[in-house]
Design a protein around this motif. Structure first.
Motif, PDB file in Angstrom:
ATOM      1  N   THR A 116       0.947  -1.209   0.104  1.00  0.00           N
ATOM      2  CA  THR A 116       0.046  -0.013   0.211  1.00  0.00           C
ATOM      3  C   THR A 116       1.042   1.251  -0.133  1.00  0.00           C
ATOM      4  O   THR A 116       0.818   2.440  -0.766  1.00  0.00           O
ATOM      5  CB  THR A 116      -0.983   0.261   1.264  1.00  0.00           C
ATOM      6  OG1 THR A 116      -1.651  -1.193   1.112  1.00  0.00           O
ATOM      7  CG2 THR A 116      -1.990   1.187   1.359  1.00  0.00           C
ATOM      8  N   ALA A 117       1.779   1.207   0.893  1.00  0.00           N
ATOM      9  CA  ALA A 117       2.744   2.408   0.925  1.00  0.00           C
ATOM     10  C   ALA A 117       3.372   2.773  -0.358  1.00  0.00           C
ATOM     11  O   ALA A 117       3.815   3.751  -0.911  1.00  0.00           O
ATOM     12  CB  ALA A 117       3.797   2.289   1.887  1.00  0.00           C
ATOM     13  N   HIS A 127       2.496   1.671  -3.337  1.00  0.00           N
ATOM     14  CA  HIS A 127       1.354   2.243  -4.377  1.00  0.00           C
ATOM     15  C   HIS A 127       1.346   3.664  -4.169  1.00  0.00           C
ATOM     16  O   HIS A 127       1.033   4.415  -5.088  1.00  0.00           O
ATOM     17  CB  HIS A 127      -0.013   1.284  -4.248  1.00  0.00           C
ATOM     18  CG  HIS A 127      -0.622   1.239  -5.458  1.00  0.00           C
ATOM     19  ND1 HIS A 127      -0.430   0.859  -6.529  1.00  0.00           N
ATOM     20  CD2 HIS A 127      -1.756   2.131  -5.496  1.00  0.00           C
ATOM     21  CE1 HIS A 127      -1.428   0.978  -7.363  1.00  0.00           C
ATOM     22  NE2 HIS A 127      -2.305   1.784  -6.643  1.00  0.00           N
ATOM     23  N   ALA A 128       1.046   4.107  -2.835  1.00  0.00           N
ATOM     24  CA  ALA A 128       0.777   5.348  -2.729  1.00  0.00           C
ATOM     25  C   ALA A 128       1.972   6.454  -2.919  1.00  0.00           C
ATOM     26  O   ALA A 128       1.894   7.674  -2.975  1.00  0.00           O
ATOM     27  CB  ALA A 128       0.093   5.493  -1.292  1.00  0.00           C
ATOM     28  N   HIS A 129       3.078   5.779  -2.712  1.00  0.00           N
ATOM     29  CA  HIS A 129       4.345   6.846  -2.953  1.00  0.00           C
ATOM     30  C   HIS A 129       5.267   6.320  -4.068  1.00  0.00           C
ATOM     31  O   HIS A 129       6.338   5.636  -3.832  1.00  0.00           O
ATOM     32  CB  HIS A 129       5.064   7.160  -1.667  1.00  0.00           C
ATOM     33  CG  HIS A 129       4.218   7.329  -0.524  1.00  0.00           C
ATOM     34  ND1 HIS A 129       3.724   8.378  -0.130  1.00  0.00           N
ATOM     35  CD2 HIS A 129       3.531   6.608   0.609  1.00  0.00           C
ATOM     36  CE1 HIS A 129       3.195   8.556   0.833  1.00  0.00           C
ATOM     37  NE2 HIS A 129       2.831   7.281   1.156  1.00  0.00           N
ATOM     38  N   PRO A 130       4.953   6.531  -5.243  1.00  0.00           N
ATOM     39  CA  PRO A 130       5.749   5.957  -6.318  1.00  0.00           C
ATOM     40  C   PRO A 130       7.395   6.362  -6.281  1.00  0.00           C
ATOM     41  O   PRO A 130       7.403   7.554  -6.054  1.00  0.00           O
ATOM     42  CB  PRO A 130       5.143   6.317  -7.748  1.00  0.00           C
ATOM     43  CG  PRO A 130       3.722   6.469  -7.248  1.00  0.00           C
ATOM     44  CD  PRO A 130       3.674   7.388  -6.002  1.00  0.00           C
ATOM     45  N   SER A 187      11.632   6.151   3.411  1.00  0.00           N
ATOM     46  CA  SER A 187      10.083   6.905   3.120  1.00  0.00           C
ATOM     47  C   SER A 187       8.991   5.625   3.248  1.00  0.00           C
ATOM     48  O   SER A 187       7.942   6.047   4.080  1.00  0.00           O
ATOM     49  CB  SER A 187      10.075   7.621   1.874  1.00  0.00           C
ATOM     50  OG  SER A 187      11.094   8.292   1.570  1.00  0.00           O
ATOM     51  N   ALA A 199       5.978   5.464   5.913  1.00  0.00           N
ATOM     52  CA  ALA A 199       4.619   5.479   5.499  1.00  0.00           C
ATOM     53  C   ALA A 199       3.878   4.154   6.086  1.00  0.00           C
ATOM     54  O   ALA A 199       2.871   4.197   6.544  1.00  0.00           O
ATOM     55  CB  ALA A 199       4.545   5.357   3.899  1.00  0.00           C
ATOM     56  N   ASP A 241       2.905   4.671   9.820  1.00  0.00           N
ATOM     57  CA  ASP A 241       1.684   5.433   9.858  1.00  0.00           C
ATOM     58  C   ASP A 241       0.680   4.276  10.197  1.00  0.00           C
ATOM     59  O   ASP A 241      -0.250   4.450  10.655  1.00  0.00           O
ATOM     60  CB  ASP A 241       1.462   6.298   8.618  1.00  0.00           C
ATOM     61  CG  ASP A 241       2.332   7.532   8.556  1.00  0.00           C
ATOM     62  OD1 ASP A 241       2.684   7.702   9.809  1.00  0.00           O
ATOM     63  OD2 ASP A 241       2.370   8.213   7.763  1.00  0.00           O
ATOM     64  N   GLU A 292       8.470   0.731  -6.906  1.00  0.00           N
ATOM     65  CA  GLU A 292       6.996   1.290  -7.440  1.00  0.00           C
ATOM     66  C   GLU A 292       6.328   0.049  -7.344  1.00  0.00           C
ATOM     67  O   GLU A 292       6.911  -1.047  -7.876  1.00  0.00           O
ATOM     68  CB  GLU A 292       7.296   2.180  -8.676  1.00  0.00           C
ATOM     69  CG  GLU A 292       8.023   1.394  -9.669  1.00  0.00           C
ATOM     70  CD  GLU A 292       8.381   2.408 -11.012  1.00  0.00           C
ATOM     71  OE1 GLU A 292       7.753   3.241 -10.937  1.00  0.00           O
ATOM     72  OE2 GLU A 292       9.046   1.716 -11.773  1.00  0.00           O
ATOM     73  N   THR A 293       5.028   0.344  -7.708  1.00  0.00           N
ATOM     74  CA  THR A 293       4.070  -0.892  -7.992  1.00  0.00           C
ATOM     75  C   THR A 293       3.603  -0.845  -9.409  1.00  0.00           C
ATOM     76  O   THR A 293       3.012  -1.813  -9.885  1.00  0.00           O
ATOM     77  CB  THR A 293       2.779  -0.616  -7.127  1.00  0.00           C
ATOM     78  OG1 THR A 293       2.293   0.416  -7.436  1.00  0.00           O
ATOM     79  CG2 THR A 293       3.245  -1.057  -5.743  1.00  0.00           C
ATOM     80  N   ARG A 294       4.129   0.189 -10.255  1.00  0.00           N
ATOM     81  CA  ARG A 294       4.019  -0.104 -11.800  1.00  0.00           C
ATOM     82  C   ARG A 294       5.083  -0.876 -12.450  1.00  0.00           C
ATOM     83  O   ARG A 294       6.092  -0.419 -12.757  1.00  0.00           O
ATOM     84  CB  ARG A 294       3.980   1.469 -12.191  1.00  0.00           C
ATOM     85  CG  ARG A 294       3.372   1.607 -13.742  1.00  0.00           C
ATOM     86  CD  ARG A 294       3.590   3.038 -14.187  1.00  0.00           C
ATOM     87  NE  ARG A 294       3.556   2.844 -15.655  1.00  0.00           N
ATOM     88  CZ  ARG A 294       3.705   4.092 -16.377  1.00  0.00           C
ATOM     89  NH1 ARG A 294       4.096   5.136 -15.879  1.00  0.00           N
ATOM     90  NH2 ARG A 294       3.705   3.954 -17.607  1.00  0.00           N
TER      91      ARG A 294
END
Ligand SMILES: [Zn+2]
Ligand SMILES: [Zn+2]
Length: 133
Positions: free
Chosen positions: A18-19, A21-24, A30, A34, A37, A73-75
């Motif tokens: 999730t982290a 994905h949210a922060h590419p 970092s 995340a 959190d 990254e998740t891409r």
């Protein structure tokens, strides 16, 4: 995504995925921030292990520009490229230059079966260009 890759769904893995994905293009520090959190008790090691597992399963792609720490990254799977700012290290996605993964067609493949091309463009991002001039 985890189940699709036949990975056991654990809270650290889910939080790391999730982290990322949210922060590419985030670095490990970092991502740890995340993840904490969402899961304050998670250890550094659990985040490292999850990143390693997710990268190995192809759910997360790691890129490592020269002189930079690894970014995640998740891409994945679309063979996209990156542009890196020499000044602040900011990274942005760049789709393949023309059509479908033309960079996989190397001008000389030396007999290798090529399945990935990694292209890094280097330059100066708009913010750094503005502050330099
Ligand atoms: Zn910059
Ligand atoms: Zn990317």
């Amino acid at each position: 995504m985890l189940r699709g890759a036949a990975l056991r769904v654990t809270r650290p893995r889910l939080a790391v995925l999730t982290a990322v994905h949210a922060h590419p293009h985030a670095d490990t520090e970092s991502i740890i921030g995340a993840v904490r959190d969402a899961l304050p008790e998670v250890s550094h090691q659990a985040v490292y292990d999850s990143l390693h597992t997710l990268t190995g399963a192809g759910l997360v792609r790691s890129i490592k520009p020269a002189g930079s720490v690894a970014r995640y990254e998740t891409r994945t799977g679309d063979n996209h490229h990156h542009v890196v700012c020499r000044s602040c290290g900011r990274i942005a996605d760049v789709d393949c230059a023309v059509g479908h993964a033309p960079c996989l067609t190397a001008s000389d493949h030396h007999g290798f079966v090529i399945d990935e091309a990694e292209v890094l463009y280097w330059g100066t991002c708009p913010e750094c260009s503005a502050s330099n001039s």
